[in-house]
Design a protein around this motif. Sequence first.
Motif, PDB file in Angstrom:
ATOM      1  N   ALA A 100     -54.521 -46.235 -15.476  1.00 42.23           N
ATOM      2  CA  ALA A 100     -54.051 -47.608 -15.707  1.00 42.23           C
ATOM      3  C   ALA A 100     -52.581 -47.627 -16.111  1.00 42.23           C
ATOM      4  CB  ALA A 100     -54.905 -48.274 -16.777  1.00 42.23           C
ATOM      5  N   VAL A 101     -52.167 -46.655 -16.955  1.00 44.51           N
ATOM      6  CA  VAL A 101     -50.767 -46.586 -17.384  1.00 44.51           C
ATOM      7  C   VAL A 101     -49.863 -46.285 -16.200  1.00 44.51           C
ATOM      8  CG1 VAL A 101     -49.129 -45.282 -18.782  1.00 44.51           C
ATOM      9  CG2 VAL A 101     -51.322 -45.949 -19.752  1.00 44.51           C
ATOM     10  N   VAL A 102     -50.306 -45.359 -15.343  1.00 44.82           N
ATOM     11  CA  VAL A 102     -49.503 -45.021 -14.165  1.00 44.82           C
ATOM     12  C   VAL A 102     -49.331 -46.250 -13.280  1.00 44.82           C
ATOM     13  CG1 VAL A 102     -49.488 -43.684 -12.028  1.00 44.82           C
ATOM     14  CG2 VAL A 102     -50.070 -42.571 -14.192  1.00 44.82           C
ATOM     15  N   ALA A 103     -50.430 -46.949 -13.014  1.00 44.93           N
ATOM     16  CA  ALA A 103     -50.348 -48.133 -12.162  1.00 44.93           C
ATOM     17  C   ALA A 103     -49.420 -49.179 -12.764  1.00 44.93           C
ATOM     18  CB  ALA A 103     -51.747 -48.708 -11.961  1.00 44.93           C
ATOM     19  N   ASP A 104     -49.524 -49.380 -14.065  1.00 45.90           N
ATOM     20  CA  ASP A 104     -48.693 -50.380 -14.734  1.00 45.90           C
ATOM     21  C   ASP A 104     -47.228 -49.963 -14.732  1.00 45.90           C
ATOM     22  OD1 ASP A 104     -48.282 -52.747 -16.054  1.00 45.90           O
ATOM     23  OD2 ASP A 104     -48.608 -51.898 -18.038  1.00 45.90           O
ATOM     24  N   SER A 105     -46.979 -48.664 -14.826  1.00 47.14           N
ATOM     25  CA  SER A 105     -45.605 -48.170 -14.975  1.00 47.14           C
ATOM     26  C   SER A 105     -44.878 -48.055 -13.658  1.00 47.14           C
ATOM     27  CB  SER A 105     -45.626 -46.795 -15.668  1.00 47.14           C
ATOM     28  OG  SER A 105     -46.306 -46.864 -16.898  1.00 47.14           O
ATOM     29  N   VAL A 106     -45.612 -47.841 -12.571  1.00 47.04           N
ATOM     30  CA  VAL A 106     -44.954 -47.698 -11.273  1.00 47.04           C
ATOM     31  C   VAL A 106     -44.152 -48.950 -10.945  1.00 47.04           C
ATOM     32  CG1 VAL A 106     -45.467 -47.708  -8.801  1.00 47.04           C
ATOM     33  CG2 VAL A 106     -46.460 -45.953 -10.264  1.00 47.04           C
ATOM     34  N   ALA A 107     -44.790 -50.108 -11.094  1.00 44.21           N
ATOM     35  CA  ALA A 107     -44.075 -51.355 -10.795  1.00 44.21           C
ATOM     36  C   ALA A 107     -42.888 -51.544 -11.723  1.00 44.21           C
ATOM     37  CB  ALA A 107     -45.036 -52.537 -10.907  1.00 44.21           C
ATOM     38  N   LEU A 108     -43.052 -51.190 -13.003  1.00 46.24           N
ATOM     39  CA  LEU A 108     -41.955 -51.338 -13.964  1.00 46.24           C
ATOM     40  C   LEU A 108     -40.780 -50.443 -13.595  1.00 46.24           C
ATOM     41  CD1 LEU A 108     -40.738 -52.303 -16.668  1.00 46.24           C
ATOM     42  CD2 LEU A 108     -41.926 -50.391 -17.748  1.00 46.24           C
ATOM     43  N   LEU A 109     -41.049 -49.170 -13.293  1.00 43.72           N
ATOM     44  CA  LEU A 109     -39.967 -48.236 -12.981  1.00 43.72           C
ATOM     45  C   LEU A 109     -39.215 -48.674 -11.724  1.00 43.72           C
ATOM     46  CD1 LEU A 109     -41.740 -44.849 -13.757  1.00 43.72           C
ATOM     47  CD2 LEU A 109     -40.034 -46.017 -15.140  1.00 43.72           C
ATOM     48  N   TYR A 110     -39.963 -49.178 -10.730  1.00 49.23           N
ATOM     49  CA  TYR A 110     -39.277 -49.613  -9.514  1.00 49.23           C
ATOM     50  C   TYR A 110     -38.434 -50.860  -9.785  1.00 49.23           C
ATOM     51  CZ  TYR A 110     -38.487 -50.347  -4.549  1.00 49.23           C
ATOM     52  OH  TYR A 110     -37.898 -50.491  -3.318  1.00 49.23           O
ATOM     53  N   LYS A 111     -38.952 -51.750 -10.607  1.00 48.49           N
ATOM     54  CA  LYS A 111     -38.176 -52.945 -10.963  1.00 48.49           C
ATOM     55  C   LYS A 111     -36.893 -52.566 -11.687  1.00 48.49           C
ATOM     56  CE  LYS A 111     -38.391 -56.934 -14.087  1.00 48.49           C
ATOM     57  NZ  LYS A 111     -37.336 -56.404 -14.973  1.00 48.49           N
ATOM     58  N   LEU A 112     -37.000 -51.636 -12.657  1.00 49.09           N
ATOM     59  CA  LEU A 112     -35.821 -51.217 -13.402  1.00 49.09           C
ATOM     60  C   LEU A 112     -34.820 -50.503 -12.496  1.00 49.09           C
ATOM     61  CD1 LEU A 112     -37.512 -49.926 -16.682  1.00 49.09           C
ATOM     62  CD2 LEU A 112     -36.315 -52.081 -16.334  1.00 49.09           C
ATOM     63  N   PHE A 113     -35.341 -49.709 -11.545  1.00 51.05           N
ATOM     64  CA  PHE A 113     -34.441 -49.026 -10.608  1.00 51.05           C
ATOM     65  C   PHE A 113     -33.674 -50.039  -9.769  1.00 51.05           C
ATOM     66  CE2 PHE A 113     -33.190 -46.887  -6.763  1.00 51.05           C
ATOM     67  CZ  PHE A 113     -32.802 -45.621  -7.180  1.00 51.05           C
TER      68      PHE A 113
END
Length: 1481
Positions: free
Chosen positions: A295-308
């Motif tokens: 769940a953390v990975v799924a939640d973080s993937v979108a965040l990291l791409y947004k920040l990038f």
Amino acid sequence: MAAVYSGISFKLKSKTTSWEDKLKLAHFAWISHQCVLPNKEQVLLDWARQSLIAFYKKKLELKEDIVERLWMYIDNILHSRRLQNLLKNGKTINLQISLVKIINERVAEFSLSESRRSMCAVLSCCRGILSTGALAAIYTARQELLVALLSQLCWLACRQPAVAQVAQLFEVIHLALGHYLLIQHQQVNPRRAFGEVAGHLLQPCLVLRHLLSGGTWTQGQLRLALSRDIRSQIEAMLRGGAFQPELLSSYNEELLDQQQGDTKIGAMKNLLAPLDTLIARLLDPGYCEPPLRAAVVADSVALLYKLFLDAYVREGNQLLCFQVLPRLFGCLRISQLEGEHASALATADWTSELLVVEQLLTSVASSNIYNIAADRIRHGEVQFHFYRRVAELLINHSQAAVPAWFRCLKALMSLNHLILEPDLDDLLASAWIDAEVTDFRTRRAQEALIHTLFQTYVKLRQAPRLFEEILGVLCRPAAEALRQPVLAAGPSRVLRECLLELPPSQVLDTWSLVLEKFQSLVLPYLQGDADMALKSLSLSSLLHCVMFNMRSLDGGTPVPVIRRMRCTMDRTFQELVKPLLDLVMDAPRPEQEPWLRTVCDSALLLSHTWAQVDAMLSINCSQYRSASGALRDVAAEIADLPSLLPGVETHHWKKIEQFTAQFDSIGKYCLEQLYLQKMKRTLMEPGFQSEEALCSLRRAAACILGSGRESLNRRTTASWDGQVGTVSAVTYPVAHWHLIVSNLAILVSYLCPDDVRSLASVLLRSLLMSKGQESPAEEEPDITLEKISSAVLHSPHFPELQPLHCAFLMCLTEGCASVLCSGARGDPSLLSQQLPWLFEKEHMVVTLWENRFAKTGPEGVERKGEIAQNLLSLVKRDFPIQLEGEQLESILGFLEVISALQLDSLLAPYHVHYFLFLLSTAVSKLGSSCPCPLTLRFLMTCYRLLGSLQRGKSARSVLKVLYVSEIFEITLTSLFKASSRFSIDVDDPSWLEFLHVIGTFLEQLLQMLIQMKLSLVLNFGKIVAFLRKPYTEATSGKQAEAQTPLGQQLLLVSLTKLCQVLGPFVTERKQRHEASEALSELLQEAVLQTGASLQLCWARGAWGQRRPSTVLQAAGVLLEAEGAPRCGPRLAASLGTAERLPSHAAFYRDVYSQLLSGLPALAGDPQSFQAALRFLTLFLLAPELHPEKGAVFISMFHSVRRVLADPAVSGQVLQDLEPHLGALFTQMLEVGTTEDFRTVMRHILQGLDVSNVWKADVQLQNREACQEQPLPLAVVGPILDVLAALLRQGEGAISNPQHVSLAFSILLTVPLDHLKPPEYGSIFLRVHSVLFSILQCHPKVMLKAIPSFLNCFNRLVFSVMHEGRQKDKGSTGDLSVVLECARLVERMYSHIVAQAEEFTVFSPFMVAQYVAEVQKVTLYPAVKDLLQEGIYLLLDLCIEPDIQFLRAALQPGARDVFKELYNDYTKYHKAKHEGERRYAA
């Protein structure tokens, strides 16, 4: 004494001193001023620190409670005011790194174990250090210590989410993150910052963010604002550490150079590889449990791409931004799925991961990363191939139960339709035709995907290609019985929009394609095949949608298109419709063949569609020649269907009709449509009024109604989406009822009375069913029986359908009568004689009452008495009907339906019938099981309906049966008896509402009596005589029903209404010298009775402390009636000298004095307050009643002032009371003296000077204080209103310009920020009104005060910009308020320009101020347009040097804004006005 405590340091270090004593000594030493130690604070802190270090290094053995008290001792020192003062004064306190390390170790220990000992104290110490800048330097100077602390704090929150110190823990995390962000901003080494984030903070912070987003902690544990702030801090920390601008080259080397093979071997060793590092840390299996990690990975993937993307997306970086996407997508579990492994993920896992994929694809689209041409030409379609892989994954692992799955496919379609085109057939099958979608939200997502699909192919002009794929999927071998209807409401709506955009040629291509597929793949194999029959129905539904929703042909359509349409119509009938009908008619023993039922549905659906389209084309296109027109001459020979379908004989239709009658299906519904179409075609014929045509119309209408009569009796609660393709056995009753109701205007005229009554009974039954049903919160807009019937009931056209309306009225009364008769306590035959109207049927009503009216005498009044005396005797004795609780509920259901009808348009017989029926219902005896609130609701409903009837056009017809006095007596006799059994307080709101309803009904009766002038003396004499009985009984001491507290109120209300109606009438007659002595005497007797009743209630204290509106209204009416003509000579003689009309002066003075003192308490009850103001107004106009001591004018003024100043009275209440207060003040000022006026003005002007109060209240400058203290806003509005009213008096009233200038200082202190939209609009309007009053009414002031005026006006302009800016979140629902304010600003600009001489010099400065402010915000276009229109008017005043000045003086950013503004001004505004001047005379 100092010497005594000087050895305290030695005792603290002594091994012989117990730890209890040491702690006491240390505490005393810290708080005592008598203890003198060199550097005491540092010594005591070091002692506690060294003790804890020795304990944790196993050099000292201490009990747990001693350890905890040592931590608490350090915490007390860190949070003490003494230490804060020392630090403020510049003294240095050294915490030592060893203490910080111990704290970090303890936090790490708490996160790894279940131990909670000392946690609260340690966290408090942490907060004390971090919240004090001088102490926090120990962490900021040693950055690794802060990173370690922050990491362990986050792990503690993640691993121990149930700790009691949640709020404290997150406060510390918030402080730690704040310090780390400050350090991170100052970090000059990007690799170090990246290493700290990736190596220590990434994992715990991402886990913590996920838990915060998922609502792990309740609002009681953790404030929402703090949770939001921490999530924002985590994102800022990740942005500043992992996505710094300095790392762009590293990402380029990792993602682009390596891929292209350009990286040298030596450079490989120094490659940072930031993305690989982040992904490796993200996928590390050891930092949390597998389910949580996923769940953390799924939640973080979108965040990291947004920040990038936030950090690096810009022109030229699209490929780099894309290269991150496959790497991050590979972190998701769904990217690893192959074949059968799809079942390893639950629906919840699919939902979470698909939501991430949706966010990734949405980010790609919004950031313009995917350029189809650039990807194909420069990059070898690398992006396209990735999106194809995602599309294949989604289609191969269909998740039709998850809304995000549809949204992901929609996002891919929006990127490039070629991504999904290779799998278009599988997409259509899994996402539409074979999908099982039941959830409302999922269905909406599915509709959005289908809409995008159709819109894309329509824009590409490839709609036939899409339809070919749809037909291919429909014709595949499949378990058809498991498929849902292809064209439900959503897909049908999408297809309809698509077809309207297509040219006729493409629609005809699609039509022909469906025909070909039907003929070649379905029609030859229908015999005996149930699945193939279901395919035929799906294709028929599709063809129905295509034919029904294409654009109609007309006279302007090209001839080739019309010819092709005619050929296609002929082909459809000959090659499809007729073969299907033949198959149905030729099949043996149809009742045993289920497939045949489906084929029949398909055949009738296409027949109905063909007939409807053929009729539409014949009407709209004169060049179209209908194939059915050739047989129109034999219409009279065919009994059931005229030539709608050429070549189909009558006996064939009989066979089909017999077959469809066995099942509730699409076929039966379409057959009804064919009959309806026949009626429409017949009505369009010239001879539609012939006997043969009328017989045909009646037969068709009867067939339509009879077809579904049995299904409507089943009382289904099903819902239907309105699409013919979804009609089934369950939804058929709704579809049938919808068909009938939609065509009532055609059907009702040709139905027999029994059928009309049947319709009325269905209508009533479905309405009563809906009363007990509650609709769900998220309800789809589907059609139900209840919704259809409710629409009929509330339709303004319902009364125009007179046969149905009358039948429905009688159904209602029959239903009510059946309930009333169930409560009969005697012989039913006797009841039918006593209350015959309860047993009247529809055919009896008109005849009975018209015959009765025919016997009316020459004066229009029948010899009345029989009905009234009968009813009155029943009410006085014992009414033969007694209703209990359940019966009362049932009747209330009927009465609520009646309430929705328009009773004011009834015919006279029905009007009288309903009046007697409702009156009988209202006077029925109520049993002991009826609760008082239900009884009051029942009675109020009855008398509201009676009042509604008497406002109708046939109201006079009731007076041919009953005298007004008889209705009055029957009503009050019944109410007196009923009220004696009520157990309710006299000031209960429901009782007071009931009194208001009864008073309104009685007043209406009396007004009608006067308007119609029907035996006035006779009726009023009977009413006064009837009301005299309770008064006589009260004065003689007899007990009666009217002498209970509730009965007294009823009596007072009836007397009040009598005086209120009769008094003005007698006064008016006397002024015209037409006064009747008898009426004057009756009025005086009514006044006598009213005064006695009112004083009796007042003396007995029947009202409690509260003065309800009925009492106050009675006092006002009585005072007003005292002005009517005094008693005539006959009444005076009969009363004698001793019984002359008493003076009520003392009573009026008593009421006046109590109202003055209790007026603020009445402000919460508008009716009571209005009645009180009315009494005060009348008292003011009667100087003979004024007390000798004390000025009435000043007393009233101060009493009203107390109301306005009362903080308990809200601004809304004051706004509602404003007209009534204005009326009172108008009368006061008319009768007041000059001195009275001066007193009023003095107090008003004192109230205006409140600017100092506003300036002193510093707290009002923040938002929270404004919300907590709304009182100033309630004061601001009235003050500005008075100020504007004074200024509008002009220079004649206010001659000193200095006094006018004071208004500007008041306006500058009016709050315009942080207001809710309604409050903002109200205050803005008032400030604008004040400025406008100064501009228009004080020209001398404006000569010298233009800068002050512009300061105030610019505040309004800037506030409109602030409120009209585009916000990140929220709706535009409040924009209307801002638009209205912007219009006022534009209007003020026009008034300013009208005074060009004064404002010309200031116009460029006003433009400059606008430009400087507008560049700071992005306005909504509508707001911007209005403001710019005003600025254009100012630019009209500017000359060329002014424009040059603005171009030179403005800042660079503002200069660009002005350039654009001036270009628009020149292009639109100036050119337009020059054109107008050019053509002006």
